[in-house]
Design an enzyme around this catalytic site. Sequence first.
Site, PDB file in Angstrom:
ATOM      1  N   ASP A   1       0.983  -1.373  -0.337  1.00 31.06           N
ATOM      2  CA  ASP A   1      -0.339   0.238   0.284  1.00 31.06           C
ATOM      3  C   ASP A   1       0.735   1.235  -0.374  1.00 31.06           C
ATOM      4  O   ASP A   1       2.099   1.276   0.742  1.00 31.06           O
ATOM      5  CB  ASP A   1      -1.241  -0.355   1.326  1.00 31.06           C
ATOM      6  CG  ASP A   1      -2.028   0.666   1.227  1.00 31.06           C
ATOM      7  OD1 ASP A   1      -2.766   0.259  -0.344  1.00 31.06           O
ATOM      8  OD2 ASP A   1      -2.281   1.588   1.906  1.00 31.06           O
ATOM      9  N   SER A   2       0.416   2.033  -1.050  1.00 32.57           N
ATOM     10  CA  SER A   2       1.525   3.770  -0.761  1.00 32.57           C
ATOM     11  C   SER A   2       0.611   4.957  -1.102  1.00 32.57           C
ATOM     12  O   SER A   2      -0.804   4.616  -1.257  1.00 32.57           O
ATOM     13  CB  SER A   2       2.155   3.281  -2.097  1.00 32.57           C
ATOM     14  OG  SER A   2       1.653   3.351  -3.436  1.00 32.57           O
TER      15      SER A   2
HETATM   16  P1  IMP Z   1      -1.754   2.002  -4.216  1.00 38.09           P
HETATM   17  O1  IMP Z   1      -0.719   1.340  -3.347  1.00 38.09           O
HETATM   18  O2  IMP Z   1      -1.586   1.157  -5.051  1.00 38.09           O
HETATM   19  O3  IMP Z   1      -3.058   2.164  -3.986  1.00 38.09           O
HETATM   20  O4  IMP Z   1      -1.588   3.946  -4.342  1.00 38.09           O
HETATM   21  C1  IMP Z   1      -1.758   4.688  -4.022  1.00 38.09           C
HETATM   22  C2  IMP Z   1      -1.562   5.886  -4.804  1.00 38.09           C
HETATM   23  O5  IMP Z   1      -0.131   6.447  -4.503  1.00 38.09           O
HETATM   24  C3  IMP Z   1      -1.824   5.216  -6.450  1.00 38.09           C
HETATM   25  O6  IMP Z   1      -2.918   5.395  -7.177  1.00 38.09           O
HETATM   26  C4  IMP Z   1      -0.284   6.631  -6.575  1.00 38.09           C
HETATM   27  O7  IMP Z   1      -1.126   7.414  -7.344  1.00 38.09           O
HETATM   28  C5  IMP Z   1      -0.056   7.461  -5.408  1.00 38.09           C
HETATM   29  N1  IMP Z   1       1.335   6.275  -5.171  1.00 38.09           N
HETATM   30  C6  IMP Z   1       2.476   5.712  -4.947  1.00 38.09           C
HETATM   31  N2  IMP Z   1       3.077   5.351  -5.062  1.00 38.09           N
HETATM   32  C7  IMP Z   1       3.140   5.902  -6.642  1.00 38.09           C
HETATM   33  C8  IMP Z   1       4.358   6.689  -6.903  1.00 38.09           C
HETATM   34  O8  IMP Z   1       5.859   6.325  -7.077  1.00 38.09           O
HETATM   35  N3  IMP Z   1       4.165   8.076  -7.488  1.00 38.09           N
HETATM   36  C9  IMP Z   1       3.506   8.067  -7.948  1.00 38.09           C
HETATM   37  N4  IMP Z   1       2.401   8.123  -7.557  1.00 38.09           N
HETATM   38  C10 IMP Z   1       2.394   7.419  -6.385  1.00 38.09           C
END
Ligand code: IMP
Length: 210
Positions: free
Chosen positions: A74-75
């Site tokens: 998760d990020s």
């Molecule tokens: P998830 O972890 O797939 O839920 O992503 C969460 C959101 O964080 C993503 O849709 C991106 O918008 C943003 N995000 C996460 N990592 C990055 C990155 O390396 N660059 C730009 N946006 C990021």
Amino acid sequence: MQNRLGKTLVIATHNAGKLREISALLAPHGVECLSAGMLGLPEPAETGKTFAENALIKARAAAEASQIPALADDSGLCVAALNGRPGVYTADWAGRQWFEGEMGRDWYMAMGKVEGLLCELGPDVDRSAWFSCVLALAWPDGDSAVYEGRVDGSLTWPPRGKLGFGYDPVFVPNGSTLTFAEIDAQEKHRISHRADAFAKLVADQFGPIS
Ligand code: IMP
């Protein structure tokens, strides 16, 4: 340390791009990756208040349903002056819209929303921000491990660059004058929050890189 991962790992994602990226990172360690999508596992609701909670929810659900060790991530983007927002809601801040026949996220709207909130705080606002990535491993016996990665930087406006995805065009990592969307993928993958979290996972599960 003993390698507890074994030969097969379920990646708790339905995103083919994420599966490819993670498979490539784990292949040198002899781990074969399957995706939750390939196994037809359900996607749990991400109801956590932190990246770690959400990553654990996804990894535990996949490990329980498949009875194979699972990895989830998760990020998101955290902005200091916004008390860490959008944080776990990073993707939600980009509304959904149709583009060329496909439903996608509107990242320009999301970046504009962050910028609008910063502007409301005045011209001297602290523009520092960081990307976080949490990787969670879960085993069918209920055991788990969490690895947190982070890259610090600041937000610029207007957005610059065409590489990368999400909020990359407004994020300038510390020590650089370029945004993540102006840095080539190889360099971004060397310094990113995801690389940091993966390095910690690999060191813990497979021992230090020689
Ligand atoms: P998830 O972890 O797939 O839920 O992503 C969460 C959101 O964080 C993503 O849709 C991106 O918008 C943003 N995000 C996460 N990592 C990055 C990155 O390396 N660059 C730009 N946006 C990021």
